[in-house]
Design an enzyme around this catalytic site. Structure first.
Site, PDB file in Angstrom:
ATOM      1  N   GLY A  81       0.812  -1.209   0.000  1.00 59.67           N
ATOM      2  CA  GLY A  81       0.000   0.000   0.000  1.00 59.67           C
ATOM      3  C   GLY A  81       0.847   1.261   0.000  1.00 59.67           C
ATOM      4  N   GLN A 113      -7.511  -0.183   3.781  1.00 57.11           N
ATOM      5  CA  GLN A 113      -8.329  -0.733   4.874  1.00 57.11           C
ATOM      6  C   GLN A 113      -9.762  -1.039   4.433  1.00 57.11           C
ATOM      7  OE1 GLN A 113      -7.263  -1.822   7.682  1.00 57.11           O
ATOM      8  NE2 GLN A 113      -5.280  -0.828   7.924  1.00 57.11           N
ATOM      9  N   SER A 122      -3.462  -3.301  -0.472  1.00 55.58           N
ATOM     10  CA  SER A 122      -2.347  -4.055   0.101  1.00 55.58           C
ATOM     11  C   SER A 122      -2.801  -5.471   0.429  1.00 55.58           C
ATOM     12  CB  SER A 122      -1.894  -3.334   1.376  1.00 55.58           C
ATOM     13  OG  SER A 122      -0.928  -4.091   2.043  1.00 55.58           O
ATOM     14  N   THR A 178      11.802  -7.535 -11.085  1.00 56.15           N
ATOM     15  CA  THR A 178      11.231  -8.880 -11.247  1.00 56.15           C
ATOM     16  C   THR A 178      10.078  -9.069 -10.271  1.00 56.15           C
ATOM     17  OG1 THR A 178      13.390  -9.696 -11.917  1.00 56.15           O
ATOM     18  CG2 THR A 178      11.787 -11.357 -11.203  1.00 56.15           C
ATOM     19  N   CYS A 198       0.357   0.251  12.784  1.00 49.58           N
ATOM     20  CA  CYS A 198       0.409  -0.150  11.382  1.00 49.58           C
ATOM     21  C   CYS A 198       1.010   0.946  10.526  1.00 49.58           C
ATOM     22  CB  CYS A 198      -0.973  -0.508  10.868  1.00 49.58           C
ATOM     23  SG  CYS A 198      -1.990   0.928  10.633  1.00 49.58           S
TER      24      CYS A 198
HETATM   25  N1  PLP Z   1      -2.723   2.905   3.997  1.00 51.06           N
HETATM   26  C1  PLP Z   1      -3.414   2.504   5.076  1.00 51.06           C
HETATM   27  C2  PLP Z   1      -4.735   3.121   5.370  1.00 51.06           C
HETATM   28  C3  PLP Z   1      -2.900   1.517   5.917  1.00 51.06           C
HETATM   29  O1  PLP Z   1      -3.577   1.139   6.989  1.00 51.06           O
HETATM   30  C4  PLP Z   1      -1.654   0.934   5.586  1.00 51.06           C
HETATM   31  C5  PLP Z   1      -1.086  -0.095   6.472  1.00 51.06           C
HETATM   32  O2  PLP Z   1      -0.241   0.096   7.246  1.00 51.06           O
HETATM   33  C6  PLP Z   1      -0.971   1.386   4.448  1.00 51.06           C
HETATM   34  C7  PLP Z   1      -1.535   2.385   3.681  1.00 51.06           C
HETATM   35  C8  PLP Z   1       0.368   0.841   4.048  1.00 51.06           C
HETATM   36  O3  PLP Z   1       0.252  -0.435   3.455  1.00 51.06           O
HETATM   37  P1  PLP Z   1       1.519  -1.407   3.399  1.00 51.06           P
HETATM   38  O4  PLP Z   1       1.752  -1.892   4.792  1.00 51.06           O
HETATM   39  O5  PLP Z   1       1.116  -2.513   2.456  1.00 51.06           O
HETATM   40  O6  PLP Z   1       2.647  -0.632   2.857  1.00 51.06           O
END
Ligand code: PLP
Length: 387
Positions: free
Chosen positions: A71, A181, A201, A239, A327
């Site tokens: 993400g 999310q 993601s 890749t 997160c």
């Molecule tokens: N955007 C949101 C709303 C998220 O909750 C997250 C997760 O941490 C991300 C982006 C980032 O995603 P990733 O962990 O795949 O880089």
């Protein structure tokens, strides 16, 4: 001790079908998808099949999906790609975003500001919702991009992306939404939403970490973020992570396959948890309760309790939740969105996030409530409160 994992917004346990599929791909399909040999063709088929699953999870066509590392990369690609990774053009110099965004959008915006772009952050109300009237006011013909998330990671608030897209398109702006999310929790249809770009993601839906995708509407050309080859139709070099991509595809199949039942199941469990906690623990409040929310998330403030101490206390008795920022790369301390919603310092510092997911059972919720009641009582008795 039985452990209960209630931090699905940080990451999810990998689904058994995903583990099986990835194992099979790791064992059997190790070819380079760019190779013209039979090994390459087999690996390419794995990637194509997964791309199809990711595309149909959001009503896109496979050619509109750029597979990437997650993400964060997808959002970076959207923001830097639209702004051509440089200073603003003469016609458009504005990016409109919101105060509820994840760091994956906030930090690229901060960098764009340093490069001369005007970054306008839409305020949110007490439920975490952006103000549409303010969106109407600030989005104009100077706006190159509007980037407002679909679902907030901390409180779960669902933003009116469709309405925002209508406003943006009327002024010729491109629309990106961070749907990390939202995927697998609510139906997503890029056409109905009217967005040009959408980030997702894998590890939030029971897939592996380090995989994600950016939807780029057919016909739209972005400046690539990562160069060094013609992979992903020259939109993202490197890749392909074939086993990870296969796992992501499998996770999409499962998550979307259960969309007719799973949101209702999770909403019932989440609401039960909120009800029980409210009934049994004094001085508890649900942050953002009035707003439309994804069904798996609750954010609870416990008056007088330090959220980090509570999360650690819960972890010691096998209940895994989060103080809200786990997160993201946010600095320690309460997540920014709670402050943007108008919570005072003490309430923000006493709020924890509980997020349910595919592996959560009713027994998990009941056990979590029992232990939460005990831990809060113990901390209050010990005087472990916010200064
Ligand atoms: N955007 C949101 C709303 C998220 O909750 C997250 C997760 O941490 C991300 C982006 C980032 O995603 P990733 O962990 O795949 O880089």
């Amino acid at each position: 001790m039985r452990r209960v994992y209630l931090d699905h917004n940080a990451t999810t346990p990998v689904r058994p079908a995903v583990i099986e599929r990835m194992g099979q791909v790791l064992r059997e399909e190790f070819g380079n998808p760019r190779s013209i040999t039979s090994y390459g063709r087999a690996a390419r088929q794995v990637v194509d099949r997964a791309r199809g699953s990711v595309a149909s999870a959001m009503g896109a066509s496979p050619g509109e999906i750029v597979l990437c590392s997650g993400g964060t990369e997808a959002a970076n690609h959207a923001l830097f790609g639209v702004t051509r990774n440089g200073p603003p053009g003469r016609d458009r110099d504005k990016v409109v975003t919101s105060a509820a965004e994840h760091q994956a959008v906030l930090e690229p915006c901060a960098e764009l500001r340093r490069r001369g772009w005007r970054i306008i952050s839409l305020p949110v109300d007490a439920g975490g919702l952006v103000d549409l009237a303010e969106a109407e006011r600030v989005i104009d013909r100077r706006t190159a991009l509007v980037s407002v998330m679909m679902a907030n990671n901390v409180v779960g608030t669902l933003q009116p992306v469709q309405e925002i897209a209508v406003i943006g398109r009327a002024h010729g702006a491109l629309i990106h939404t961070d749907a990390v999310q939202a995927l697998g929790k609510i139906p997503i249809d890029v056409k109905r939403l009217g967005v040009d770009l959408l980030s997702v993601s894998s590890h939030k839906i029971g897939g592996p970490k380090g995989v994600g995708a950016l939807f780029i509407r057919d016909g739209l050309r972005l400046t690539p973020l990562i160069r060094g080859g013609s992979h992903e139709r020259s939109r993202r070099a490197g890749t392909e992570n074939v086993p990870g991509i296969a796992g992501f595809g499998e996770a999409c199949e499962e998550a979307i396959g259960s969309l007719s039942t799973e949101p209702a199941r999770l909403r019932e469990l989440r609401d039960r948890l909120e009800r029980e906690v409210n009934d049994r623990i004094a001085g508890c409040r649900v942050n953002g309760r009035g707003a439309p929310r994804i069904p798996n998330t609750t954010n609870l403030a416990f008056e007088g309790i330090d959220a980090e101490i509570l999360v650690m206390g819960l972890d010691q008795v096998g209940i895994v939740a989060s103080a809200g920022a786990a997160c993201s790369s946010e600095k320690p301390g309460p997540p920014q969105v709670l402050r943007a919603m108008g919570l005072d310092d003490a309430s923000a510092a006493s709020s924890i996030r509980v997020s349910l997911g595919w592996s959560t059972t009713p027994e998990d919720v009941d056990l979590a409530v029992e232990r939460l009641v005990d831990v809060v009582a113990r901390l209050r008795a010990a005087g472990e409160v916010v200064p």
